[in-house]
Design a protein around this motif. Structure first.
Motif, PDB file in Angstrom:
ATOM      1  N   ASN A  11      52.304  36.320  39.475  1.00 53.09           N
ATOM      2  CA  ASN A  11      51.499  35.847  38.347  1.00 53.09           C
ATOM      3  C   ASN A  11      50.172  35.273  38.798  1.00 53.09           C
ATOM      4  OD1 ASN A  11      53.419  36.611  36.505  1.00 53.09           O
ATOM      5  ND2 ASN A  11      54.461  34.606  36.482  1.00 53.09           N
ATOM      6  N   LYS A  12      50.108  34.744  40.027  1.00 53.90           N
ATOM      7  CA  LYS A  12      48.846  34.199  40.535  1.00 53.90           C
ATOM      8  C   LYS A  12      47.770  35.272  40.615  1.00 53.90           C
ATOM      9  CE  LYS A  12      50.630  30.323  43.228  1.00 53.90           C
ATOM     10  NZ  LYS A  12      50.770  29.739  44.582  1.00 53.90           N
ATOM     11  N   TRP A  13      48.115  36.529  40.958  1.00 51.41           N
ATOM     12  CA  TRP A  13      47.140  37.626  41.062  1.00 51.41           C
ATOM     13  C   TRP A  13      46.685  38.081  39.672  1.00 51.41           C
ATOM     14  CZ3 TRP A  13      44.620  39.201  45.196  1.00 51.41           C
ATOM     15  CH2 TRP A  13      45.108  38.860  46.466  1.00 51.41           C
ATOM     16  N   THR A  14      47.539  37.943  38.681  1.00 50.12           N
ATOM     17  CA  THR A  14      47.204  38.441  37.337  1.00 50.12           C
ATOM     18  C   THR A  14      46.855  37.309  36.366  1.00 50.12           C
ATOM     19  OG1 THR A  14      49.543  38.431  36.719  1.00 50.12           O
ATOM     20  CG2 THR A  14      48.637  40.487  37.622  1.00 50.12           C
ATOM     21  N   HIS A  15      46.994  36.092  36.791  1.00 54.71           N
ATOM     22  CA  HIS A  15      46.676  34.962  35.912  1.00 54.71           C
ATOM     23  C   HIS A  15      45.184  34.954  35.619  1.00 54.71           C
ATOM     24  CE1 HIS A  15      47.630  31.183  33.971  1.00 54.71           C
ATOM     25  NE2 HIS A  15      46.493  30.689  34.493  1.00 54.71           N
ATOM     26  N   HIS A  16      44.836  34.785  34.345  1.00 53.09           N
ATOM     27  CA  HIS A  16      43.448  34.872  33.897  1.00 53.09           C
ATOM     28  C   HIS A  16      42.733  33.534  34.050  1.00 53.09           C
ATOM     29  CE1 HIS A  16      43.672  38.931  32.240  1.00 53.09           C
ATOM     30  NE2 HIS A  16      44.921  38.604  31.830  1.00 53.09           N
ATOM     31  N   TYR A  17      41.462  33.650  34.439  1.00 55.18           N
ATOM     32  CA  TYR A  17      40.583  32.502  34.529  1.00 55.18           C
ATOM     33  C   TYR A  17      39.296  32.811  33.770  1.00 55.18           C
ATOM     34  CZ  TYR A  17      43.610  31.183  38.447  1.00 55.18           C
ATOM     35  OH  TYR A  17      44.686  30.861  39.214  1.00 55.18           O
ATOM     36  N   ARG A  18      38.610  31.780  33.371  1.00 52.41           N
ATOM     37  CA  ARG A  18      37.351  31.980  32.639  1.00 52.41           C
ATOM     38  C   ARG A  18      36.228  31.302  33.422  1.00 52.41           C
ATOM     39  NH1 ARG A  18      35.755  32.983  27.363  1.00 52.41           N
ATOM     40  NH2 ARG A  18      37.932  33.057  26.692  1.00 52.41           N
ATOM     41  N   MET A  19      35.165  32.077  33.666  1.00 52.25           N
ATOM     42  CA  MET A  19      33.971  31.538  34.305  1.00 52.25           C
ATOM     43  C   MET A  19      32.937  31.309  33.210  1.00 52.25           C
ATOM     44  SD  MET A  19      31.641  33.045  37.423  1.00 52.25           S
ATOM     45  CE  MET A  19      30.971  34.361  36.401  1.00 52.25           C
ATOM     46  N   VAL A  20      32.534  30.031  33.026  1.00 56.47           N
ATOM     47  CA  VAL A  20      31.648  29.668  31.933  1.00 56.47           C
ATOM     48  C   VAL A  20      30.367  29.087  32.501  1.00 56.47           C
ATOM     49  CG1 VAL A  20      31.375  28.249  29.863  1.00 56.47           C
ATOM     50  CG2 VAL A  20      33.621  29.185  30.463  1.00 56.47           C
ATOM     51  N   VAL A  21      29.241  29.486  31.888  1.00 57.89           N
ATOM     52  CA  VAL A  21      27.924  28.952  32.226  1.00 57.89           C
ATOM     53  C   VAL A  21      27.469  28.096  31.057  1.00 57.89           C
ATOM     54  CG1 VAL A  21      25.546  29.486  32.829  1.00 57.89           C
ATOM     55  CG2 VAL A  21      27.403  30.943  33.663  1.00 57.89           C
ATOM     56  N   LEU A  22      27.224  26.777  31.286  1.00 58.47           N
ATOM     57  CA  LEU A  22      26.844  25.831  30.239  1.00 58.47           C
ATOM     58  C   LEU A  22      25.449  25.286  30.466  1.00 58.47           C
ATOM     59  CD1 LEU A  22      30.161  23.751  30.055  1.00 58.47           C
ATOM     60  CD2 LEU A  22      29.482  25.619  28.548  1.00 58.47           C
ATOM     61  N   ASN A  23      24.827  24.890  29.372  1.00 57.24           N
ATOM     62  CA  ASN A  23      23.560  24.172  29.435  1.00 57.24           C
ATOM     63  C   ASN A  23      23.883  22.745  29.855  1.00 57.24           C
ATOM     64  OD1 ASN A  23      21.208  22.662  28.873  1.00 57.24           O
ATOM     65  ND2 ASN A  23      20.548  24.237  27.415  1.00 57.24           N
ATOM     66  N   ASP A  24      23.287  22.279  30.933  1.00 56.96           N
ATOM     67  CA  ASP A  24      23.651  20.978  31.474  1.00 56.96           C
ATOM     68  C   ASP A  24      23.277  19.837  30.543  1.00 56.96           C
ATOM     69  OD1 ASP A  24      24.738  19.451  33.617  1.00 56.96           O
ATOM     70  OD2 ASP A  24      22.684  18.842  34.137  1.00 56.96           O
ATOM     71  N   LEU A  38      43.051  39.452  41.129  1.00 62.84           N
ATOM     72  CA  LEU A  38      43.141  40.866  41.486  1.00 62.84           C
ATOM     73  C   LEU A  38      41.821  41.583  41.218  1.00 62.84           C
ATOM     74  CD1 LEU A  38      44.906  43.203  42.476  1.00 62.84           C
ATOM     75  CD2 LEU A  38      45.630  43.568  40.097  1.00 62.84           C
ATOM     76  N   ASN A  39      41.205  41.290  40.048  1.00 65.94           N
ATOM     77  CA  ASN A  39      39.925  41.930  39.716  1.00 65.94           C
ATOM     78  C   ASN A  39      38.820  41.521  40.695  1.00 65.94           C
ATOM     79  OD1 ASN A  39      41.088  43.186  37.558  1.00 65.94           O
ATOM     80  ND2 ASN A  39      40.420  41.673  36.036  1.00 65.94           N
ATOM     81  N   VAL A  40      38.811  40.227  41.028  1.00 67.77           N
ATOM     82  CA  VAL A  40      37.786  39.745  41.972  1.00 67.77           C
ATOM     83  C   VAL A  40      37.965  40.418  43.333  1.00 67.77           C
ATOM     84  CG1 VAL A  40      36.960  37.725  43.217  1.00 67.77           C
ATOM     85  CG2 VAL A  40      37.504  37.556  40.778  1.00 67.77           C
ATOM     86  N   PHE A  41      39.186  40.546  43.785  1.00 69.86           N
ATOM     87  CA  PHE A  41      39.448  41.184  45.083  1.00 69.86           C
ATOM     88  C   PHE A  41      39.002  42.651  45.089  1.00 69.86           C
ATOM     89  CE2 PHE A  41      42.302  43.588  47.865  1.00 69.86           C
ATOM     90  CZ  PHE A  41      42.035  42.973  49.075  1.00 69.86           C
ATOM     91  N   ILE A  42      39.344  43.401  44.013  1.00 74.35           N
ATOM     92  CA  ILE A  42      38.988  44.825  43.926  1.00 74.35           C
ATOM     93  C   ILE A  42      37.470  44.999  43.880  1.00 74.35           C
ATOM     94  CG2 ILE A  42      39.125  46.878  42.477  1.00 74.35           C
ATOM     95  CD1 ILE A  42      41.930  45.987  41.669  1.00 74.35           C
ATOM     96  N   VAL A  43      36.819  44.186  43.052  1.00 73.08           N
ATOM     97  CA  VAL A  43      35.358  44.293  42.932  1.00 73.08           C
ATOM     98  C   VAL A  43      34.685  43.962  44.278  1.00 73.08           C
ATOM     99  CG1 VAL A  43      33.314  43.279  41.840  1.00 73.08           C
ATOM    100  CG2 VAL A  43      35.312  43.863  40.460  1.00 73.08           C
ATOM    101  N   THR A  44      35.199  42.962  44.970  1.00 73.29           N
ATOM    102  CA  THR A  44      34.625  42.586  46.269  1.00 73.29           C
ATOM    103  C   THR A  44      34.748  43.726  47.282  1.00 73.29           C
ATOM    104  OG1 THR A  44      35.163  40.262  45.852  1.00 73.29           O
ATOM    105  CG2 THR A  44      34.699  40.916  48.143  1.00 73.29           C
ATOM    106  N   ILE A  45      35.934  44.353  47.349  1.00 80.03           N
ATOM    107  CA  ILE A  45      36.151  45.456  48.291  1.00 80.03           C
ATOM    108  C   ILE A  45      35.240  46.633  47.977  1.00 80.03           C
ATOM    109  CG2 ILE A  45      37.816  47.168  49.105  1.00 80.03           C
ATOM    110  CD1 ILE A  45      38.250  44.400  50.240  1.00 80.03           C
TER     111      ILE A  45
END
Length: 287
Positions: A11-24, A38-45
């Protein structure tokens, strides 16, 4: 318990995370992106492979590689290769010239080494190993053969390399004071003549040396066809320079008494064939 732990790792490889950009300042959301490991690893390779492939293509097939230390441009490589070839050719030419001028130096010094004699003798032995039929003259025509040989003695040289008759012109007329003698290494004839008497070229050729020597005074060497060289020593003056073309009978110097190895006005005359000394009196009548 082990199955639960394995499931949690998956589940750690498929667990979803959100990257958010905020106005400080206002904490307003400007940009967000859902990711998992998993997506980050594939894109990096994939990105790394593409970057390495693009870099390889740029280095191998574009002029950009010229700016990388250790790589030379194509033009420089061609020039370097051409210079290497020319250097090799020049080395061979220098070696050939050194050997040629070494022969000339031996002629000027009147010195031939034992190795040189051995080489000449070995060549002569090889040339004489060819079987030839018995051509000894019979008693009836011996007188005719002797008469023909005497007539040709002073006019024609017929060597193995000579394709045509080669005629020598007398360089000077006079009395022979020193004969050709291999035992004392005198590979020449000394012809006495009045000082200033014109010395003429024995045959057509090219002047390969014309200068002063302490032992032989004013000396001139002429290279002829078929590997023949004639040498004129103790001249009082020289009329030709190196690389000049001369004709048979053309005046090249004047009789003198120059150099340490002389006792009076005369011409020291030598004939060489491929590094082998010849007796000039066999081909020229000096009187």
């Amino acid at each position: 318990m082990a199955k639960k732990k394995k499931k949690n790792q998956k589940n750690k490889w498929t667990h979803h995370y959100r990257m958010v950009v905020l106005n400080d300042d206002t904490f307003e959301e400007r940009f967000s992106l859902k990711l998992n490991r998993l997506n980050v690893f594939i894109v990096t390779i994939i990105s790394a492979v593409l970057l390495i492939g693009l870099t390889t293509v740029l280095i191998a097939f574009t002029p950009i590689r010229e700016y990388i230390p250790g790589y030379a441009d194509v033009t420089t490589k061609k020039i370097a290769l051409q210079l290497t070839k020319e250097t090799d050719s020049l080395k061979q030419l220098v070696a050939t010239n050194d050997e040629f001028y070494g022969r000339i130096k031996m002629l000027l010094n009147g010195d031939i080494t034992a190795d040189e004699y051995a080489r000449i003798d070995s060549i002569a032995k090889v040339e004489t190993t060819v079987e030839v039929p018995d051509l000894s003259p019979i008693k009836e025509d011996s007188l005719l053969r002797e008469e023909v040989a005497q007539a040709d003695r002073y006019s024609v040289i017929a060597g193995a390399k000579a394709k045509t008759n080669f005629v020598f012109f007398p360089p000077v007329k006079g009395t022979i004071s020193g004969n050709y003698d291999t035992e004392i290494k005198h590979y020449a004839v000394d012809v006495v003549a009045a000082s200033g008497t014109p010395i003429k070229a024995a045959a057509d050729g090219t002047v390969v040396f014309a200068s002063w020597s302490a032992d032989t005074g004013y000396t001139i060497l002429i290279e002829h066809a078929y590997g023949l060289i004639t040498v004129y020593k103790h001249a009082g003056s020289l009329n030709k320079e190196q690389n000049d073309q001369v004709l048979a009978g053309e005046v090249i110097a004047g009789v003198g008494n120059t150099g340490e190895l002389t006792t009076g006005p005369h011409l020291h005359f030598e004939i060489w064939s491929d590094g082998y000394p010849l007796d000039p009196t066999n081909f020229i009548n000096f009187e």
